[in-house]
Design an enzyme around this catalytic site. Sequence first.
Site, PDB file in Angstrom:
ATOM      1  N   ASP A 320       0.875  -1.163   0.000  1.00  0.00           N
ATOM      2  CA  ASP A 320       0.000   0.000   0.000  1.00  0.00           C
ATOM      3  C   ASP A 320       0.920   1.222   0.000  1.00  0.00           C
ATOM      4  O   ASP A 320       2.092   1.123   0.393  1.00  0.00           O
ATOM      5  CB  ASP A 320      -0.879  -0.027   1.249  1.00  0.00           C
ATOM      6  CG  ASP A 320      -1.702   1.233   1.403  1.00  0.00           C
ATOM      7  OD1 ASP A 320      -2.328   1.636   0.412  1.00  0.00           O
ATOM      8  OD2 ASP A 320      -1.701   1.813   2.499  1.00  0.00           O
ATOM      9  N   ASP A 513      -1.082  -0.788   6.225  1.00  0.00           N
ATOM     10  CA  ASP A 513      -1.153  -0.249   7.589  1.00  0.00           C
ATOM     11  C   ASP A 513      -2.128  -1.022   8.455  1.00  0.00           C
ATOM     12  O   ASP A 513      -2.239  -0.768   9.651  1.00  0.00           O
ATOM     13  CB  ASP A 513      -1.506   1.239   7.587  1.00  0.00           C
ATOM     14  CG  ASP A 513      -2.834   1.523   6.898  1.00  0.00           C
ATOM     15  OD1 ASP A 513      -3.663   0.600   6.781  1.00  0.00           O
ATOM     16  OD2 ASP A 513      -3.039   2.666   6.468  1.00  0.00           O
ATOM     17  N   ASP A 517      -6.774  -1.839   5.053  1.00  0.00           N
ATOM     18  CA  ASP A 517      -6.303  -2.829   4.088  1.00  0.00           C
ATOM     19  C   ASP A 517      -6.638  -4.254   4.507  1.00  0.00           C
ATOM     20  O   ASP A 517      -6.057  -5.205   3.979  1.00  0.00           O
ATOM     21  CB  ASP A 517      -4.780  -2.709   3.908  1.00  0.00           C
ATOM     22  CG  ASP A 517      -4.386  -1.407   3.228  1.00  0.00           C
ATOM     23  OD1 ASP A 517      -5.021  -1.057   2.227  1.00  0.00           O
ATOM     24  OD2 ASP A 517      -3.465  -0.745   3.708  1.00  0.00           O
TER      25      ASP A 517
END
Length: 625
Positions: A320, A513, A517
Amino acid sequence: MNAKHKRTLYRILISSALFVAAYILEARLDLPGWQQFLLFMPAYLLIGWSVLKEAAVNISHGQVFDENFLMALATIGALCIGEYPEAVAVMLFYQVGELFQSYAVNRSRQSITQLMDIRPDFANIEQDGQLVQVDPETVAIGDIVIVKPGERVPLDGTVMEGTSSLNTAALTGESLPRNVQEGEQVLSGCVNLTGVLHVRADKLFGESTASRILDLVENASDKKARTENFITRFARYYTPFVVIGALLLAVIPPLVTGGNWSEWINRALIFLVISCPCALVISIPLSFFGGIGGASKKGVLVKGGNYLEALAEAQIVVFDKTGTLTEGSFSVVAVHPEQVDEKQLLEYAALAESFSNHPISLSLKKAYGQPIDNARITDASELSGRGVQALVDGKKVLEGNGKLMDENGIKWHECDQVGTISHVAVDGEYMGHIVIADTVKPNAAQTIRQLKQMGIERTVMLTGDSTEVGQAVAKQLGLDEAYCQLMPQDKVEHVEKLLGERTGKGKLAFVGDGINDAPVLARADIGIAMGALGSDAAIEAADIVLMDDKLSGIATAIQIAKKTLRIAKQNIVFALGIKAIFLIMGAFGIATMWEAVFADVGVSVIAILNAMRSMKHSQKSSVLP
């Protein structure tokens, strides 16, 4: 060395003394067989009684084929054919190996139990003007807990009064203290170093960070790696096989050839001693147990050996962007003044934005770094989708995007830097622009390079940010691929596609994180949540949790995983190879009982020593061989 280890050591020493004395007497005196038996029995019973008892108990419970049964059968058989010194020696060296093994497992366990020190023993609450120590489990949400210097924070909460420094090493592996003040969050398990803190409990103890981490680590051994499961299944079939093989070796050759029964029974007993699978059964789980413990010291929490093994086979690492590769917070990265200096340009922008709590406004005020004098500002208003306007010291200040400048007939120009561009005009004159961006984390590019050096074939970034910003970050970090302007469901689809592009045993790891996600973390072969200190969503969704916000933790986790798996495979090849050679030698009468002892105890000790290396992770080498 604990009390149990000391008792075993004393038994070994006393039994060794008795054995040496009996051996010397037996060599000097021409004693009949029954007297030799009586001479060696004290040493045998002292050192072997625990093994004989354990074998009997296991047999009564239906667990026949284990190492205790093999050792009991082999040594009793040796006694029956008059090999008294060999019987005692086999049991003696076996117990030496067991002591060493127990000590090694205890060392490995300590690497995890040290983490258990994060559990707070008590919480201070005020009752009738006095501080009273209570069980942290009895503290309710909203209660005020007082944490004195030197004490451990008992629950997750918010500082209501006081300032201090916290030692977070037990949670993050980070040696530098963290300063906290009123209004900031603190986590259970941290040690208060300086001032007194009044903390409002925001979670019950069972839901606190310390409790959740303890539960995660304690249960890590339940999830075995494929290599560990292979050894468990192997031992289940291997032990009965060698017992039957030894029985056939003792019976068939003398029946077929008319050979010496004593000789073939002796070979069968040697075969049994050699066949003990101690080296495999202990060293392989010890390797993974040590790897998990060593990782925990670095602030890397692994939920099981299976995830450690999968991480060692990672082929694709997907990231990410926001909060993972970048800081996740906007900041001023460039100031380009035209008719004023940088300080003046920042002052105009910060004062015009003073009433707003938008992330861009906050970044401008932070860059300005001076107290805002509200008396200088009047008629401030937000212009939706364009920016803000305000009177600052009686001057009309416009701050915003190019559209705002166009609407007011102000000539402006583009900026070649990537980020959000905030233009500033005063009384119709263009004063310059400020570049605001989400900055890349320190060492992010270095971490990507390390991953490629460790054999990661593809590094991919998934982000909901604009293509321009995403591609700029990917280029800056040296990523192989970047997919931008993605919704959460789009990220899952891209991960599905990448999973289909793996080759061989290659695995896909996703790093995020852990908060927004969770679907992708759950879908990847290995979900890694970083910067997850205190994040419930991260601890739940991820397979591996990096407790601090350092991107280098990913490289550390993969290094530990690769080293652990390499050690486990070394032990399998070494143990099986040596066993096979000595089993053949034993069956053909080449190996003696003493060599059989080395094949069993010696191989176990060497394999355990090798397994203990998984507990150590050197900071000096960034990439393991």
